[in-house]
Scaffold this active site. Sequence first.
Site, PDB file in Angstrom:
ATOM      1  N   LYS A 109     -31.995  60.635 -54.798  1.00 46.64           N
ATOM      2  CA  LYS A 109     -30.338  59.739 -55.841  1.00 46.64           C
ATOM      3  C   LYS A 109     -31.021  58.244 -56.562  1.00 46.64           C
ATOM      4  O   LYS A 109     -31.453  58.417 -57.555  1.00 46.64           O
ATOM      5  CB  LYS A 109     -29.209  59.163 -55.429  1.00 46.64           C
ATOM      6  CG  LYS A 109     -28.568  60.335 -54.842  1.00 46.64           C
ATOM      7  CD  LYS A 109     -28.105  61.317 -56.064  1.00 46.64           C
ATOM      8  CE  LYS A 109     -27.088  62.306 -55.547  1.00 46.64           C
ATOM      9  NZ  LYS A 109     -26.648  63.392 -56.620  1.00 46.64           N
ATOM     10  N   ASP A 151     -28.266  78.091 -62.417  1.00 43.56           N
ATOM     11  CA  ASP A 151     -29.194  77.453 -61.186  1.00 43.56           C
ATOM     12  C   ASP A 151     -29.320  75.947 -62.044  1.00 43.56           C
ATOM     13  O   ASP A 151     -30.485  76.946 -62.784  1.00 43.56           O
ATOM     14  CB  ASP A 151     -29.905  78.848 -60.922  1.00 43.56           C
ATOM     15  CG  ASP A 151     -31.472  78.299 -59.904  1.00 43.56           C
ATOM     16  OD1 ASP A 151     -30.894  76.752 -59.486  1.00 43.56           O
ATOM     17  OD2 ASP A 151     -32.283  78.541 -59.761  1.00 43.56           O
ATOM     18  N   VAL A 152     -29.027  74.789 -61.987  1.00 42.92           N
ATOM     19  CA  VAL A 152     -29.137  74.114 -61.895  1.00 42.92           C
ATOM     20  C   VAL A 152     -31.058  73.498 -61.956  1.00 42.92           C
ATOM     21  O   VAL A 152     -32.162  72.861 -62.962  1.00 42.92           O
ATOM     22  CB  VAL A 152     -28.949  72.647 -61.500  1.00 42.92           C
ATOM     23  CG1 VAL A 152     -27.356  72.647 -62.470  1.00 42.92           C
ATOM     24  CG2 VAL A 152     -29.060  72.542 -60.194  1.00 42.92           C
ATOM     25  N   ASP A 157     -22.205  77.068 -61.939  1.00 45.31           N
ATOM     26  CA  ASP A 157     -22.291  77.256 -60.396  1.00 45.31           C
ATOM     27  C   ASP A 157     -22.734  78.432 -60.125  1.00 45.31           C
ATOM     28  O   ASP A 157     -22.930  79.273 -60.610  1.00 45.31           O
ATOM     29  CB  ASP A 157     -21.041  76.724 -60.043  1.00 45.31           C
ATOM     30  CG  ASP A 157     -20.949  76.552 -58.578  1.00 45.31           C
ATOM     31  OD1 ASP A 157     -21.095  77.159 -57.998  1.00 45.31           O
ATOM     32  OD2 ASP A 157     -20.253  75.219 -58.136  1.00 45.31           O
ATOM     33  N   TYR A 183     -31.560  62.687 -49.343  1.00 44.74           N
ATOM     34  CA  TYR A 183     -30.846  63.351 -50.483  1.00 44.74           C
ATOM     35  C   TYR A 183     -30.475  60.997 -51.333  1.00 44.74           C
ATOM     36  O   TYR A 183     -31.255  61.469 -51.996  1.00 44.74           O
ATOM     37  CB  TYR A 183     -29.787  62.519 -49.121  1.00 44.74           C
ATOM     38  CG  TYR A 183     -28.173  62.529 -50.399  1.00 44.74           C
ATOM     39  CD1 TYR A 183     -27.731  63.731 -51.905  1.00 44.74           C
ATOM     40  CD2 TYR A 183     -28.007  61.262 -50.522  1.00 44.74           C
ATOM     41  CE1 TYR A 183     -26.893  63.507 -52.484  1.00 44.74           C
ATOM     42  CE2 TYR A 183     -26.574  61.375 -51.327  1.00 44.74           C
ATOM     43  CZ  TYR A 183     -26.157  61.882 -52.170  1.00 44.74           C
ATOM     44  OH  TYR A 183     -25.092  61.988 -52.721  1.00 44.74           O
TER      45      TYR A 183
END
Length: 256
Positions: free
Chosen positions: A157, A61-62, A40, A153
């Site tokens: 997805k 950090d993705v 995270d 969003y």
Amino acid sequence: MIGSGTSHRAVVAVTGGAHGIGQAIARRFAASGAQVAIGDTDRAAAREAAEEPGLHAYGLDVTDAESFADFLDAVRQDLGPVDVLVNNAGLMWVGSFEEEPESAARAQLSVNLLGVINGIKAAAPAMRRARRGHLITVASAASILPTPGEATYAATKHGVLGYLKAVRTELRGSGVEVTAVMPAVVAAVDRPRFEITVPAYIGPLTRMAELLPQAMRDRLFAAMVPDQVAEVRAEARAGYEGSFTIARPPRTGVGT
């Protein structure tokens, strides 16, 4: 142990695991006997969440491919080969598409879509070499339903689901499972499936709706999905705008 095709105690990496759904997923895996790495940007919250047995805290950090690679390398060094990666980290801005600030759109694309791509690329090669592993992504029902008030969003997805469909095809026969959860994550490891919807009826109902004329389909989806633009007041949305910045943890000291 949870079913990951391994003979050792499963190692599970969960992104965005310091809060909310990610934390609940991490706790469930730990309760099932796994060693769970919580990655995270909120390192302090990750440490706090990792105070329970079986949980370990890491900075991640993705949106940064190097950070993701460092995270998984540290997990392998501390806990062993990663059997399950849960791409859970995500952001959602709610409101009219016209009112959405650019910072919110960019942050959602970076975390929700690029973050998943970074995770799959970082984890899949080692799993393919080992001929075992499970790549799970929390894709959301917004990947298959029209969601007014969540346009960007939903776009992220939908993109995630399309990406996973292609990756799943490339990995077919490799021993690596790919699952998109909308959102039943621990159960997916014991019974691998590609698409899992919660509630379960959403998936079949959506596929059935695609056979209907557009006008009937629109009425059905309007009944299924609330209009977030109408439901979320402007003052509630205002708080989102200042929060869509990506905190980047230091690359050094990634481990527990």
